[in-house]
Scaffold this active site. Sequence first.
Site, PDB file in Angstrom:
ATOM      1  N   GLU A  17       0.851  -1.206   0.000  1.00  0.00           N
ATOM      2  CA  GLU A  17       0.000   0.000   0.000  1.00  0.00           C
ATOM      3  C   GLU A  17       0.879   1.245   0.000  1.00  0.00           C
ATOM      4  O   GLU A  17       1.860   1.315   0.744  1.00  0.00           O
ATOM      5  CB  GLU A  17      -0.902  -0.009   1.229  1.00  0.00           C
ATOM      6  CG  GLU A  17      -1.764   1.258   1.320  1.00  0.00           C
ATOM      7  CD  GLU A  17      -2.710   1.230   2.506  1.00  0.00           C
ATOM      8  OE1 GLU A  17      -3.538   0.297   2.577  1.00  0.00           O
ATOM      9  OE2 GLU A  17      -2.606   2.125   3.354  1.00  0.00           O
ATOM     10  N   THR A  48      -3.957   4.781  -1.571  1.00  0.00           N
ATOM     11  CA  THR A  48      -4.988   5.307  -0.669  1.00  0.00           C
ATOM     12  C   THR A  48      -5.668   6.541  -1.267  1.00  0.00           C
ATOM     13  O   THR A  48      -5.191   7.137  -2.247  1.00  0.00           O
ATOM     14  CB  THR A  48      -4.409   5.665   0.717  1.00  0.00           C
ATOM     15  OG1 THR A  48      -3.533   6.757   0.567  1.00  0.00           O
ATOM     16  CG2 THR A  48      -3.698   4.491   1.346  1.00  0.00           C
TER      17      THR A  48
HETATM   18  P1  FAD Z   1     -17.862   0.906   7.315  1.00  0.00           P
HETATM   19  O1  FAD Z   1     -17.755  -0.551   7.055  1.00  0.00           O
HETATM   20  O2  FAD Z   1     -18.978   1.640   6.669  1.00  0.00           O
HETATM   21  O3  FAD Z   1     -17.935   1.103   8.893  1.00  0.00           O
HETATM   22  C1  FAD Z   1     -17.836   2.395   9.466  1.00  0.00           C
HETATM   23  C2  FAD Z   1     -18.500   2.438  10.827  1.00  0.00           C
HETATM   24  O4  FAD Z   1     -19.922   2.330  10.640  1.00  0.00           O
HETATM   25  C3  FAD Z   1     -18.125   1.266  11.738  1.00  0.00           C
HETATM   26  O5  FAD Z   1     -18.090   1.703  13.063  1.00  0.00           O
HETATM   27  C4  FAD Z   1     -19.240   0.276  11.532  1.00  0.00           C
HETATM   28  O6  FAD Z   1     -19.404  -0.564  12.663  1.00  0.00           O
HETATM   29  C5  FAD Z   1     -20.422   1.211  11.337  1.00  0.00           C
HETATM   30  N1  FAD Z   1     -21.475   0.589  10.502  1.00  0.00           N
HETATM   31  C6  FAD Z   1     -21.301  -0.126   9.375  1.00  0.00           C
HETATM   32  N2  FAD Z   1     -22.496  -0.547   8.889  1.00  0.00           N
HETATM   33  C7  FAD Z   1     -23.427  -0.073   9.747  1.00  0.00           C
HETATM   34  C8  FAD Z   1     -24.847  -0.166   9.792  1.00  0.00           C
HETATM   35  N3  FAD Z   1     -25.534  -0.864   8.885  1.00  0.00           N
HETATM   36  N4  FAD Z   1     -25.495   0.469  10.815  1.00  0.00           N
HETATM   37  C9  FAD Z   1     -24.822   1.165  11.769  1.00  0.00           C
HETATM   38  N5  FAD Z   1     -23.476   1.274  11.775  1.00  0.00           N
HETATM   39  C10 FAD Z   1     -22.785   0.668  10.774  1.00  0.00           C
HETATM   40  N6  FAD Z   1      -9.466   5.673   5.035  1.00  0.00           N
HETATM   41  C11 FAD Z   1      -9.314   6.644   4.097  1.00  0.00           C
HETATM   42  O7  FAD Z   1      -9.800   7.752   4.295  1.00  0.00           O
HETATM   43  N7  FAD Z   1      -8.626   6.418   2.930  1.00  0.00           N
HETATM   44  C12 FAD Z   1      -8.088   5.211   2.635  1.00  0.00           C
HETATM   45  O8  FAD Z   1      -7.480   5.021   1.581  1.00  0.00           O
HETATM   46  C13 FAD Z   1      -8.226   4.153   3.613  1.00  0.00           C
HETATM   47  N8  FAD Z   1      -7.716   2.928   3.385  1.00  0.00           N
HETATM   48  C14 FAD Z   1      -7.944   1.920   4.292  1.00  0.00           C
HETATM   49  C15 FAD Z   1      -7.485   0.633   3.998  1.00  0.00           C
HETATM   50  C16 FAD Z   1      -7.711  -0.422   4.873  1.00  0.00           C
HETATM   51  C17 FAD Z   1      -7.219  -1.803   4.535  1.00  0.00           C
HETATM   52  C18 FAD Z   1      -8.413  -0.171   6.101  1.00  0.00           C
HETATM   53  C19 FAD Z   1      -8.646  -1.296   7.083  1.00  0.00           C
HETATM   54  C20 FAD Z   1      -8.853   1.109   6.417  1.00  0.00           C
HETATM   55  C21 FAD Z   1      -8.645   2.157   5.498  1.00  0.00           C
HETATM   56  N9  FAD Z   1      -9.116   3.455   5.754  1.00  0.00           N
HETATM   57  C22 FAD Z   1      -8.943   4.447   4.821  1.00  0.00           C
HETATM   58  C23 FAD Z   1      -9.782   3.768   7.042  1.00  0.00           C
HETATM   59  C24 FAD Z   1     -11.312   3.607   6.974  1.00  0.00           C
HETATM   60  O9  FAD Z   1     -11.849   4.548   6.087  1.00  0.00           O
HETATM   61  C25 FAD Z   1     -11.852   3.834   8.397  1.00  0.00           C
HETATM   62  O10 FAD Z   1     -11.496   2.753   9.214  1.00  0.00           O
HETATM   63  C26 FAD Z   1     -13.347   4.120   8.488  1.00  0.00           C
HETATM   64  O11 FAD Z   1     -13.630   4.532   9.832  1.00  0.00           O
HETATM   65  C27 FAD Z   1     -14.238   2.930   8.235  1.00  0.00           C
HETATM   66  O12 FAD Z   1     -14.278   2.597   6.927  1.00  0.00           O
HETATM   67  P2  FAD Z   1     -15.070   1.268   6.474  1.00  0.00           P
HETATM   68  O13 FAD Z   1     -15.019   1.203   5.004  1.00  0.00           O
HETATM   69  O14 FAD Z   1     -14.609   0.084   7.232  1.00  0.00           O
HETATM   70  O15 FAD Z   1     -16.544   1.685   6.950  1.00  0.00           O
END
Ligand code: FAD
Length: 280
Positions: A17, A48
């Site tokens: 990454e 990213t």
């Molecule tokens: P989600 O899966 O949507 O979850 C976000 C929050 O909402 C969680 O607390 C979850 O429990 C909650 N949630 C999900 N579904 C529901 C529902 N149906 N009802 C109520 N609550 C719900 N960030 C960046 O800005 N840029 C990047 O390039 C980036 N790359 C990343 C790469 C990896 C491998 C990882 C692990 C993280 C990365 N992140 C990045 C960080 C990420 O954006 C954050 O961790 C963010 O807080 C959550 O993203 P997510 O896609 O997991 O969100």
Amino acid sequence: MRICELFQSRKPVVSCEIFPPKHDYPVETIFDTLAALSELRPDYISVTYGAGGSSCARSVQIASKVKNDYGVETLAHLTCVGADCRTTDEVLEQLQRENIENVLALRGDLPPEIPCGHGEEYHEYAKDLIAHIRERHNFCIAAAAYPEGHPKCPSLAQDRERLKQKVTAGADFLITQLFFDNRLFYDMLDQLAKIGIHCPVTVGVMPVLNAAQIRRMTELCGASIPNKLTDLLNRYGNSPADMEKAGIDYACAQIVDLVEHGVDGIHLYTMNKPRQTARI
Ligand code: FAD
């Protein structure tokens, strides 16, 4: 190539990454890093994306360079927070024009001072973005997984159910948040199997190269630091060269154990440091 197909032919799939340079640096400052990482021939390099679209043009440009100039498969990160569907579609169409076939679909986190839009034209969670991409575009889709649970999720069981929603919505494979104790990951795999998640799961490994940085990061993402690593941070935290060596050794030991356990993929958070990545 669609990355999900790679998991059928090799184990582990090995990836890196990188992040775009900050805006006060020219985009070209990443090119030496790209050249050095490409020489390692990873299966793919992910790029990213700044939540809210702050790095959009650069992320697309760099992902395109990885794929079209260096001939390495790429995974473009994309976040939905603060972006309306039209903007999201425009970025996805741009990625498609650049021949990019793989997207890591994320919600992202906006800084508190930036208001995020709500309503029908916005995707609230990653699962909504994933469903949108599946319905309207043609990408292999990855999603984020959290061995210790997402820091804002009230329980581990709920975290796993929400992960399942992302897979049901169309995620082809998962990449994990960093963690430093492999048992957390093996436990997560057992939990996922029990609730019927069977897609490939790639492990995100963060080498500890700087004690202060890792303390900051783990605080932000909620990852725990096991005693063994705390000892290393205390012992070498003020000696950058020793810390780097100990951090590389720790990451290597973690990876060897993961490979012995037959993991689907290893994804190195390179922090744009090709020399250390090459050593690992
Ligand atoms: P989600 O899966 O949507 O979850 C976000 C929050 O909402 C969680 O607390 C979850 O429990 C909650 N949630 C999900 N579904 C529901 C529902 N149906 N009802 C109520 N609550 C719900 N960030 C960046 O800005 N840029 C990047 O390039 C980036 N790359 C990343 C790469 C990896 C491998 C990882 C692990 C993280 C990365 N992140 C990045 C960080 C990420 O954006 C954050 O961790 C963010 O807080 C959550 O993203 P997510 O896609 O997991 O969100």
